[in-house]
Enzyme design. Sequence first.
Site, PDB file in Angstrom:
ATOM      1  N   GLY A 193      25.820  16.394  21.549  1.00 25.62           N
ATOM      2  CA  GLY A 193      27.286  16.488  21.676  1.00 25.62           C
ATOM      3  C   GLY A 193      27.705  17.873  22.095  1.00 25.62           C
TER       4      GLY A 193
ATOM      5  N   ASP B 256      28.480  10.760  23.159  1.00 29.64           N
ATOM      6  CA  ASP B 256      29.285  11.929  22.778  1.00 29.64           C
ATOM      7  C   ASP B 256      30.652  11.558  22.218  1.00 29.64           C
ATOM      8  OD1 ASP B 256      27.213  13.515  23.555  1.00 29.64           O
ATOM      9  OD2 ASP B 256      28.054  14.038  25.514  1.00 29.64           O
TER      10      ASP B 256
END
Lengths: 320, 320
Positions: A94, A47
Amino acid sequence: EVFKAHNIGYFFYNGGGDSADTCFKVSQLSEQMGYPIQAIHVPKTVDNDLPITDCCPGFGSVAKYIAVSTLEASYDVRSMAKTSTKVFVLEVMGRHAGWIAAAGGLVEDHGIPVVILFPEIEFDQKKFLARVDKLVKEHGYCTVVVSEGCHYPDGKFLAEQGTRDAFGHAQLGGAAPVVANMIKDALGHKFHWAVADYLQRAARHIASKTDVKQAYELGKKAVELAIKGHNSVMPTVDRLSDAPYKYKIGMADLKDVANVEKFMPRDFITKDGFGITPKCKRYLTPLIQGEDYPKYKDGLPVYVTLKNVAVAKKLAAFKL
Amino acid sequence: EVFKAHNIGYFFYNGGGDSADTCFKVSQLSEQMGYPIQAIHVPKTVDNDLPITDCCPGFGSVAKYIAVSTLEASYDVRSMAKTSTKVFVLEVMGRHAGWIAAAGGLVEDHGIPVVILFPEIEFDQKKFLARVDKLVKEHGYCTVVVSEGCHYPDGKFLAEQGTRDAFGHAQLGGAAPVVANMIKDALGHKFHWAVADYLQRAARHIASKTDVKQAYELGKKAVELAIKGHNSVMPTVDRLSDAPYKYKIGMADLKDVANVEKFMPRDFITKDGFGITPKCKRYLTPLIQGEDYPKYKDGLPVYVTLKNVAVAKKLAAFKL
């Protein structure tokens, strides 16, 4: 007590924001309990949302995978756009931060018309459809990269848009089909959609050389920091220049890392909210450089499986 | 008439079953119209469903992509199965034929528990859920590879299972989320799902060397066949042995190719319908051998874009 029984003085914890927080708490607990442990957090998250460090191991490789896959699928769409599919939608990971989605924007410089939907930008259906329509009219096709965390102004995720399965349950996941059907309904374009999910974060076969190099450097630095007596810290990548990409390995205090999420800065996203700026490209480009191919045997990559043999227990059984 | 005006004598058409049929029709038309054209079909389809030839260019690379991706994602699931995701579902292409799905079965020899849902086998929900449950109990996790063409005994696709979007339209595509939700509802396992779609068929970055080699050989053979005066034919890969993989380039009549779909033979699929047999593995393994990496520039692969400049028109405008 487990640490004490086994005479453990170093605690290395590898992960993202939650892990950094856990690592921070372990160092605090060790102080409270009067048993000294040096807790070192080793950053790692696709992420890319840890603060202070320039980037997180794992991200450069995911970014490379997404950029490469977006490029390849877009060329596929382009080759058929005159008579068939006009819009390709790719859903990426994400949840709160759009770093992975941003990587899809790197194909723009290869002539691909691309629209990115970030978690940081509230979804505006009307503007989005207008943008897609404009690109399809100009180029004959377009590619949409949508983050799983893309949401409406009221915080509702696109993937939760009231879709029900045959049993009447809310269907989980799937921002891509929602976006694709939205385009079909409003503009009538034939579409295809893909959800990369684990394929993106497990894609060691297309790892970025820069990313792999940094992962080893940060791991090494973590051990060095521990030996030097540091506690409650995380090794970091400190960027010195974009091109050529230069960095040094530094250090951050865990109290400044734990539970702080680093989102895409507004000046990394274009004014209309659907693309990445040259500044963002300068940030991303060095992170996807180089190919670090695994070894192959019989056509498949060879990956190591750790044996993870536990040491003998020294304490009596207990419950947490 | 266009062929005649431009003095074209060779017609090469590259594609799968439909294209083979078109190519066959062109050769028939040329006879009827009294203008001789040598129509040569050059096989190419990721679906691998052309008859006579051992395999079709494009398939070996897709098979490699699916096998590699299934392996990588499965290792990802395995690493977290104790505390998180227990089932990973990957949806792959191949509407009527299960060749691409079969490639997911190659990871079984790497210790991955995998269930494959073929278009050739009618979907039996009860048996499927029992199989998944058994594997999760034994291994702690499992991977499901579902073909987009997987369907119920009445012919209804899993992806059409009455799922409606927010607008009330039947949602297109997405066998993976349907299967994943089915598992969640019946067994309660945490899941993740991915839909590979164009990512799989455009993934030149992980192309099989064997596949790329055969593609060039078949293209070359097509030209040679034309020069030698053949018409209404297709060059083929004729397998001579599995290991080592030996083949020669042969030839088939288009009348035997056009509109004939080659499905997975029943003895390539295990008795329970959820896996591939050793015979199938012997067929697939040579096709994914070798890595044919593209060149990279600035972190992204360099692919050629044809200019496709049309020659000047010689006929007046006409309508079809």
